[in-house]
Design a protein around this motif. Structure first.
Motif, PDB file in Angstrom:
ATOM      1  N   GLU A  27      -1.087 -12.904  -7.244  1.00  0.00           N
ATOM      2  CA  GLU A  27      -1.624 -13.024  -6.407  1.00  0.00           C
ATOM      3  C   GLU A  27      -0.895 -13.643  -4.976  1.00  0.00           C
ATOM      4  O   GLU A  27      -1.359 -13.266  -3.695  1.00  0.00           O
ATOM      5  CB  GLU A  27      -2.997 -13.565  -7.009  1.00  0.00           C
ATOM      6  N   VAL A  30       1.142 -10.457  -3.722  1.00  0.00           N
ATOM      7  CA  VAL A  30       0.431 -10.295  -2.380  1.00  0.00           C
ATOM      8  C   VAL A  30       0.216 -10.038  -1.867  1.00  0.00           C
ATOM      9  O   VAL A  30       0.114  -9.622  -0.643  1.00  0.00           O
ATOM     10  CB  VAL A  30      -0.792  -9.006  -3.608  1.00  0.00           C
ATOM     11  N   ASN A  34       1.040  -8.882   2.118  1.00  0.00           N
ATOM     12  CA  ASN A  34      -0.054  -8.355   3.374  1.00  0.00           C
ATOM     13  C   ASN A  34       0.746  -9.128   4.215  1.00  0.00           C
ATOM     14  O   ASN A  34       0.586  -9.154   5.744  1.00  0.00           O
ATOM     15  CB  ASN A  34      -1.210  -9.055   2.948  1.00  0.00           C
ATOM     16  N   TYR A  48      -3.689  -4.089   0.816  1.00  0.00           N
ATOM     17  CA  TYR A  48      -4.226  -4.030   0.332  1.00  0.00           C
ATOM     18  C   TYR A  48      -4.688  -5.332  -1.214  1.00  0.00           C
ATOM     19  O   TYR A  48      -4.420  -6.895  -1.003  1.00  0.00           O
ATOM     20  CB  TYR A  48      -3.396  -3.550  -0.887  1.00  0.00           C
ATOM     21  N   ALA A  50      -5.453  -7.902  -3.729  1.00  0.00           N
ATOM     22  CA  ALA A  50      -4.841  -7.671  -5.442  1.00  0.00           C
ATOM     23  C   ALA A  50      -5.358  -7.317  -6.468  1.00  0.00           C
ATOM     24  O   ALA A  50      -4.170  -6.724  -7.669  1.00  0.00           O
ATOM     25  CB  ALA A  50      -5.062  -9.101  -6.020  1.00  0.00           C
ATOM     26  N   GLU A  53      -3.855  -3.895  -6.428  1.00  0.00           N
ATOM     27  CA  GLU A  53      -2.364  -3.401  -6.169  1.00  0.00           C
ATOM     28  C   GLU A  53      -2.187  -3.762  -7.925  1.00  0.00           C
ATOM     29  O   GLU A  53      -1.105  -3.129  -8.127  1.00  0.00           O
ATOM     30  CB  GLU A  53      -1.096  -4.929  -5.767  1.00  0.00           C
ATOM     31  N   GLN A  54      -2.531  -4.075  -8.298  1.00  0.00           N
ATOM     32  CA  GLN A  54      -2.964  -4.760 -10.321  1.00  0.00           C
ATOM     33  C   GLN A  54      -2.882  -3.204 -10.717  1.00  0.00           C
ATOM     34  O   GLN A  54      -2.259  -2.557 -11.483  1.00  0.00           O
ATOM     35  CB  GLN A  54      -3.944  -5.163 -10.676  1.00  0.00           C
ATOM     36  N   SER A  56      -2.502  -0.558  -9.441  1.00  0.00           N
ATOM     37  CA  SER A  56      -0.986   0.321  -9.072  1.00  0.00           C
ATOM     38  C   SER A  56      -0.041   0.215  -9.620  1.00  0.00           C
ATOM     39  O   SER A  56       0.319   1.152 -10.846  1.00  0.00           O
ATOM     40  CB  SER A  56      -1.206   0.527  -7.103  1.00  0.00           C
ATOM     41  N   PHE A  57       0.079  -1.121 -10.075  1.00  0.00           N
ATOM     42  CA  PHE A  57       1.009  -1.503 -10.892  1.00  0.00           C
ATOM     43  C   PHE A  57       1.064  -1.306 -12.410  1.00  0.00           C
ATOM     44  O   PHE A  57       1.518  -1.003 -13.987  1.00  0.00           O
ATOM     45  CB  PHE A  57       1.454  -2.991 -10.741  1.00  0.00           C
ATOM     46  N   LYS A  65       7.493   0.153 -13.381  1.00  0.00           N
ATOM     47  CA  LYS A  65       7.657  -0.038 -12.087  1.00  0.00           C
ATOM     48  C   LYS A  65       7.875  -2.286 -11.869  1.00  0.00           C
ATOM     49  O   LYS A  65       7.626  -3.030 -12.965  1.00  0.00           O
ATOM     50  CB  LYS A  65       6.785  -0.418 -11.158  1.00  0.00           C
ATOM     51  N   ARG A 259      -7.278   2.126  -7.464  1.00  0.00           N
ATOM     52  CA  ARG A 259      -7.387   1.217  -5.987  1.00  0.00           C
ATOM     53  C   ARG A 259      -8.287   1.101  -5.157  1.00  0.00           C
ATOM     54  O   ARG A 259      -7.958   1.070  -3.998  1.00  0.00           O
ATOM     55  CB  ARG A 259      -5.891   2.047  -5.507  1.00  0.00           C
TER      56      ARG A 259
END
Length: 363
Positions: A27, A30, A34, A48, A50, A53-54, A56-57, A65, A259
Motif C-alpha cells: 500500500e 501504491v 501515485n 489508482y 490499492a 493495483e492488487q 492487476s498484480f 509480475k 480493477r
C-alpha cells in the motif's frame, strides 16, 4: 552504484488482503507511485487505488509480475516491476522503473534497473523493454531528438529519462503517441464519419458487449486478439507471440473488472462468413470523467473498408449511453501506424504524450 548506502532493494510481496500489517509495504508503494504519476501528469488520470493495483498484480496466469522496491531510511522511494510473459518460447521481459522525483540522481534508478535486468537474465529472457513517458507539455519546440527506426516523432535528447536509457545500453525501438479526444463527439463529426464508413463497409455489421464476451463469440474474439502481436506495427521492438483462448479472454475481463475498469467492446462481423474482422475496446472506470481506449485492430484481410472507424463510432455511441460522465478518451498508437492515426485525427483526437519503448538485448 547507489550514492546513498542506506538504500536497499527489497521484494514487495503481493498481499492476500489489504489493510493488514502484511499489506503495508504494498500500500505504501501504491501511494508512492501515485505521487510520481501526479508529479508527471499534473492530474490524477493515472492514480489508482490499492484495490485496483492488487487486482492487476493478482492476475498472474499469463504474465508473472515481480515487484521490488527501493527503500531509503525506512521509506519506499521507487520500484521496479519485472513482467514475464509466460508463453512457452517467450524471450522478452518488460521492466517498469520509477523513482520519486525528489531523490533522483543518486543511482537509485540504476540500482532498480540492474535488479530488473538480473531477474530477467535469471528467467532466461534476452530481449528487454523499458518505457519513458513524455507529456506533450514537456516536449520542447526544438533541440536534438532521439528517433526510433520508424515514425516521424522524436524524444528530446536532453530529457533525463532519455539520457538514463541511453547510458544503460538501451536503444529507442518505438515511439507510441497517446492522444486525447473530448467527448461527446460533435454530431456533425459523427454523422460525416458514419456516412463514410457505411459507404465502404457493406457486408459487415457491428456487435457490442459490456464486461463479458458472449459465449458464442469467445473463441472467435480470442483468435482476433491473438493478431495484436502479428498484425500491428512493431518495427524495432521485440514481441512474443501471444496465444489467446476463451479462458484468457475471461481472465483479462476479470482482471479489468477487478480493477474497476470493465471493458466495452465493439466488433465488426463479416455477415456472409460470420468471421470477426475488427474490434475496439474501451476500459470504462467506475468513476471519473476519463476512459482509456485499449486495443483497436482490423484484421489484415479486411482492411480498407473503414472498419476501424465503424467500430470506434459504435463503441463511442454505446459509451455515451453507458457512462455519459466520460468526457475524455485516451488512446495509444505506434508512431508509424499512419492509417490508425489518420482515423484518430478524423475523430478529433489531439496530442497528449509520447511514450518511448526502449529495447536492450542481454547476452
Amino acid at each position: 552504484m547507489v550514492d546513498d548506502g542506506d538504500v536497499s532493494i527489497v521484494r514487495v510481496p503481493l498481499p492476500e488482503r489489504l489493510g493488514t500489517p502484511e499489506s503495508a509495504a504494498f500500500e505504501e508503494l501504491v501511494s508512492v507511485m501515485n505521487g510520481i504519476a501526479y508529479e508527471l501528469w499534473g492530474n490524477d488520470d493515472f492514480v489508482y487505488t490499492a484495490e485496483a493495483e492488487q487486482a492487476s498484480f493478482r492476475a498472474q496466469e499469463f504474465h508473472e509480475k515481480l515487484i521490488f522496491a527501493a527503500v531509503l531510511d525506512g521509506a519506499i522511494v521507487g520500484r521496479v516491476v519485472v513482467d514475464f510473459p509466460l508463453e512457452e518460447d517467450a524471450i522478452t521481459a518488460t521492466l517498469l522503473v520509477d523513482v520519486a522525483p525528489a531523490i533522483r540522481g543518486r543511482g537509485i534508478g540504476a540500482a532498480l534497473l540492474a535488479k530488473g535486468e538480473e531477474l530477467a537474465a535469471d528467467g532466461g529472457r534476452t530481449a528487454l523493454s523499458a518505457y519513458t513517458e513524455h507529456p506533450v507539455g514537456s516536449l520542447p519546440d526544438g533541440g536534438d531528438v532521439v528517433r526510433a527506426a520508424a515514425g516521424p516523432s522524436g524524444l528530446p535528447a536532453d530529457a533525463p529519462e532519455v539520457r538514463f536509457a541511453l547510458s544503460h545500453g538501451y536503444r529507442l525501438g518505438q515511439i507510441e503517441r497517446s492522444s486525447q479526444l473530448t467527448l461527446p463527439l460533435p454530431s456533425a463529426t459523427a454523422d460525416a464519419l458514419l456516412a463514410d464508413a457505411v459507404a465502404h463497409s457493406g457486408g459487415y455489421r457491428t456487435i457490442s458487449w459490456w464486461r463479458r464476451t458472449p459465449d458464442e463469440f469467445a473463441e472467435a474474439f480470442a483468435a482476433l486478439k491473438e493478431r495484436m502481436t502479428t498484425d500491428v506495427p512493431q518495427a524495432g521492438i521485440a514481441l512474443d507471440d501471444e496465444a489467446w483462448t476463451p479462458e484468457r479472454v475471461r481472465q483479462h475481463e476479470d482482471e479489468l473488472s477487478g480493477r474497476g475498469e470493465p471493458l466495452l467492446v465493439t466488433v465488426a462481423q463479416h455477415i456472409q462468413s460470420g468471421e470477426l474482422a475488427a474490434y475496439t475496446e474501451i476500459a470504462v472506470p467506475d468513476d471519473g470523467d476519463k476512459a482509456e481506449q485499449y486495443d483497436t485492430l482490423v484484421a489484415a484481410a479486411h482492411r480498407g473498408r473503414r472498419l476501424g472507424t465503424l467500430v470506434k463510432l459504435e463503441n463511442l455511441r454505446r459509451l455515451g449511453g453507458l457512462a455519459p460522465r466520460i468526457h475524455r478518451l485516451l488512446t495509444w498508437n505506434a508512431d508509424e501506424n499512419t492509417p490508425m492515426l489518420a482515423v484518430n485525427d478524423a475523430f478529433g483526437f489531439r496530442p497528449h504524450a509520447l511514450t518511448g519503448n526502449w529495447q536492450k538485448t542481454l547476452p
